[in-house]
Scaffold this motif. Structure first.
Motif, PDB file in Angstrom:
ATOM      1  N   VAL A 256      25.431  16.978  -1.410  1.00 37.84           N
ATOM      2  CA  VAL A 256      24.658  16.451  -2.478  1.00 37.84           C
ATOM      3  C   VAL A 256      25.926  15.644  -3.740  1.00 37.84           C
ATOM      4  N   GLU A 257      26.492  17.090  -4.087  1.00 35.68           N
ATOM      5  CA  GLU A 257      27.763  17.137  -5.331  1.00 35.68           C
ATOM      6  C   GLU A 257      28.261  15.705  -5.199  1.00 35.68           C
ATOM      7  N   ARG A 258      29.109  15.857  -3.925  1.00 30.16           N
ATOM      8  CA  ARG A 258      29.969  15.182  -3.951  1.00 30.16           C
ATOM      9  C   ARG A 258      29.065  13.357  -3.450  1.00 30.16           C
ATOM     10  N   PHE A 259      27.802  13.213  -2.988  1.00 26.34           N
ATOM     11  CA  PHE A 259      27.508  12.142  -3.106  1.00 26.34           C
ATOM     12  C   PHE A 259      26.788  11.699  -4.830  1.00 26.34           C
ATOM     13  N   HIS A 260      26.694  12.369  -5.574  1.00 24.13           N
ATOM     14  CA  HIS A 260      26.795  12.303  -6.902  1.00 24.13           C
ATOM     15  C   HIS A 260      27.976  11.340  -6.904  1.00 24.13           C
ATOM     16  N   ARG A 261      29.416  12.037  -6.919  1.00 24.94           N
ATOM     17  CA  ARG A 261      30.523  11.798  -7.427  1.00 24.94           C
ATOM     18  C   ARG A 261      30.478  10.440  -7.262  1.00 24.94           C
ATOM     19  N   THR A 262      30.005   9.928  -5.407  1.00 22.22           N
ATOM     20  CA  THR A 262      30.574   8.940  -5.374  1.00 22.22           C
ATOM     21  C   THR A 262      29.618   7.714  -6.029  1.00 22.22           C
ATOM     22  N   LEU A 263      28.534   8.249  -6.303  1.00 26.86           N
ATOM     23  CA  LEU A 263      27.303   6.877  -6.837  1.00 26.86           C
ATOM     24  C   LEU A 263      27.379   6.435  -8.600  1.00 26.86           C
ATOM     25  N   LEU A 264      28.546   7.566  -9.359  1.00 20.88           N
ATOM     26  CA  LEU A 264      29.146   7.287 -10.535  1.00 20.88           C
ATOM     27  C   LEU A 264      29.970   6.353 -10.235  1.00 20.88           C
ATOM     28  N   ASP A 265      31.117   6.442  -9.416  1.00 23.23           N
ATOM     29  CA  ASP A 265      32.105   5.829  -9.242  1.00 23.23           C
ATOM     30  C   ASP A 265      31.244   3.939  -8.462  1.00 23.23           C
ATOM     31  N   GLU A 266      30.739   4.009  -7.860  1.00 21.15           N
ATOM     32  CA  GLU A 266      30.778   3.348  -6.970  1.00 21.15           C
ATOM     33  C   GLU A 266      29.219   2.124  -7.622  1.00 21.15           C
ATOM     34  N   TRP A 267      28.527   2.464  -8.955  1.00 18.55           N
ATOM     35  CA  TRP A 267      27.493   2.453  -8.427  1.00 18.55           C
ATOM     36  C   TRP A 267      27.377   2.791 -10.474  1.00 18.55           C
ATOM     37  N   ALA A 268      26.878   3.558 -10.867  1.00 13.76           N
ATOM     38  CA  ALA A 268      26.696   3.762 -12.744  1.00 13.76           C
ATOM     39  C   ALA A 268      28.204   3.798 -13.531  1.00 13.76           C
ATOM     40  N   TYR A 269      29.301   4.091 -13.074  1.00 15.71           N
ATOM     41  CA  TYR A 269      30.440   3.409 -13.754  1.00 15.71           C
ATOM     42  C   TYR A 269      31.248   2.039 -13.418  1.00 15.71           C
ATOM     43  N   ALA A 270      30.863   1.334 -12.154  1.00 20.04           N
ATOM     44  CA  ALA A 270      31.246   0.625 -11.124  1.00 20.04           C
ATOM     45  C   ALA A 270      31.484  -0.415 -12.254  1.00 20.04           C
ATOM     46  N   ARG A 271      30.941  -0.830 -13.699  1.00 22.15           N
ATOM     47  CA  ARG A 271      31.106  -2.424 -14.024  1.00 22.15           C
ATOM     48  C   ARG A 271      30.244  -1.742 -15.313  1.00 22.15           C
ATOM     49  N   PRO A 272      30.793  -2.714 -16.213  1.00 21.73           N
ATOM     50  CA  PRO A 272      29.828  -2.515 -17.345  1.00 21.73           C
ATOM     51  C   PRO A 272      28.653  -2.955 -17.695  1.00 21.73           C
ATOM     52  N   TYR A 273      27.442  -2.211 -16.942  1.00 20.88           N
ATOM     53  CA  TYR A 273      26.361  -3.433 -17.567  1.00 20.88           C
ATOM     54  C   TYR A 273      26.026  -3.580 -18.988  1.00 20.88           C
ATOM     55  N   ARG A 274      25.305  -3.971 -19.208  1.00 17.47           N
ATOM     56  CA  ARG A 274      24.737  -4.349 -20.773  1.00 17.47           C
ATOM     57  C   ARG A 274      23.646  -3.549 -20.798  1.00 17.47           C
ATOM     58  N   SER A 275      23.074  -3.200 -20.921  1.00 13.43           N
ATOM     59  CA  SER A 275      22.152  -2.036 -20.387  1.00 13.43           C
ATOM     60  C   SER A 275      21.365  -0.858 -19.667  1.00 13.43           C
ATOM     61  N   GLU A 276      20.365   0.408 -19.774  1.00 12.86           N
ATOM     62  CA  GLU A 276      20.145   0.385 -18.542  1.00 12.86           C
ATOM     63  C   GLU A 276      18.932   0.117 -17.899  1.00 12.86           C
ATOM     64  N   GLN A 277      18.207  -0.788 -18.132  1.00 15.07           N
ATOM     65  CA  GLN A 277      17.265  -1.756 -17.155  1.00 15.07           C
ATOM     66  C   GLN A 277      18.816  -2.627 -15.901  1.00 15.07           C
ATOM     67  N   GLU A 278      19.447  -2.673 -16.625  1.00 11.09           N
ATOM     68  CA  GLU A 278      20.803  -3.737 -15.777  1.00 11.09           C
ATOM     69  C   GLU A 278      20.804  -2.559 -14.828  1.00 11.09           C
TER      70      GLU A 278
END
Length: 316
Positions: A256-278
């Motif tokens: 699950v730690e590795r899943f969170h790392r993948t999640l950060l790389d490919e979703w959370a910080y994958a592109r510059p979002y303009r809001s948390e809702q986006e």
């Protein structure tokens, strides 16, 4: 043993050599008969003349001399630093004033790869995988800073992004990952209190049940919500065994730690979002892609759904 694409085994070499040496066949005719080059036919015939049947055995391809080989003393210094500090080639090269390519070329002499070691202790990390879905589910919580309206530093730059971040708050990613299939269920919730964590698990269990997975054990860290009586009683009521990781040992819950790392790389910080809702609006689609379409290296390039027959439609 010859390599798998070799046209001749030791028996075939002996037959070829005897055709040339004893029966007087021309090299070209023997080469055509055994489907090899004339040079190959000449090599085996020459070895047979010099050494007999013993010359048909494989020989090492290692050269007799290697004048440009790194000195043994230098190799020993490299291995000593590698054992003592568990550094990679670039850092070792800087310490010993060598070229990184030189350190790369030195064999490891039976040492495990750094990726397979616990850097703190030097012990080889034991990797495991449960035999069936639901035998063990990893659960963890990841604290994630919210993106303020208008964007953070990736959109506005460092100074403006830091100023805009005031009172943005945090979100908490509650995640459950099946050990065998790596199938994941995750939600973004406002806190990590015991009531929130227990409610998340109730929904996660419904998800796994809908996929045909019966959860037998749950592995968590030693967070207060996972040590609470409410969490304990909820799992016990469902007939689920609760296991906790050893203190200060997050590697035990590594999937699950590795899943969170993948999640950060490919979703959370994958592109510059303009809001948390986006960003949150993009989360369900990413999670679906992870479970159903994204190839997983531990599953030989197949998505987690491929290991859950009821989820992929391959009913048994």
């Amino acid at each position: 043993m010859p390599h798998r694409n070799a046209p001749l085994t030791e028996t075939g070499r002996l037959r070829l050599a005897r055709c040339v040496v004893e029966d007087g066949w021309p090299l070209r005719r023997a080469a055509e008969r055994f489907q090899v080059s004339v040079t190959t036919a000449q090599r085996w015939a020459s070895r047979y003349r010099a050494l007999g049947e013993a010359g048909m055995a494989d020989r090492s391809s290692r050269p007799r001399r290697s004048p440009r080989r790194t000195p043994i003393r230098t190799e020993r210094r490299i291995i000593k630093v590698r054992l003592a500090r568990r550094w990679g080639p670039a850092r070792i090269a800087h310490l010993l004033r060598l070229a990184p390519s030189t350190v790369h070329r030195v064999p490891r002499y039976g040492l495990a790869r750094l990726a397979h070691l616990d850097r703190a202790t030097g012990r080889v990390i034991r990797r495991y995988e449960r035999d069936r879905p639901g035998e063990l589910v990893h659960v963890d919580i990841k604290k994630l800073g919210n993106i303020p309206d208008g964007g953070g530093h990736k959109v506005l730059g460092r100074p403006a992004g830091r100023k805009n971040r005031t009172n943005a708050g945090y979100g908490y990613l509650h995640t459950a990952v099946d050990d065998h299939s790596r199938l994941a269920y995750s939600e973004i919730l406002p806190d990590e209190r015991k009531e929130t964590a227990t409610g998340f698990w109730a929904r996660a269990q419904v998800f796994f049940t809908s996929c045909g997975i019966t959860v037998e054990r749950v592995l968590t860290d030693n967070g207060s919500c996972h040590r609470s009586r409410l969490w304990r009683d909820t799992l016990a009521a469902a007939g689920i065994t609760h296991k906790r990781t050893r203190a200060y040992r997050p590697q035990t819950n590594g999937k699950v730690e590795r899943f969170h790392r993948t999640l950060l790389d490919e979703w959370a910080y994958a592109r510059p979002y303009r809001s948390e809702q986006e960003r949150r609006a993009a989360f369900p689609a990413w999670l679906h892609a992870y479970n159903h379409h994204r190839g997983h290296t531990a599953l030989k390039g197949q998505p987690p759904a491929s290991r859950v027959p009821n989820l992929s439609g391959q009913y048994t």
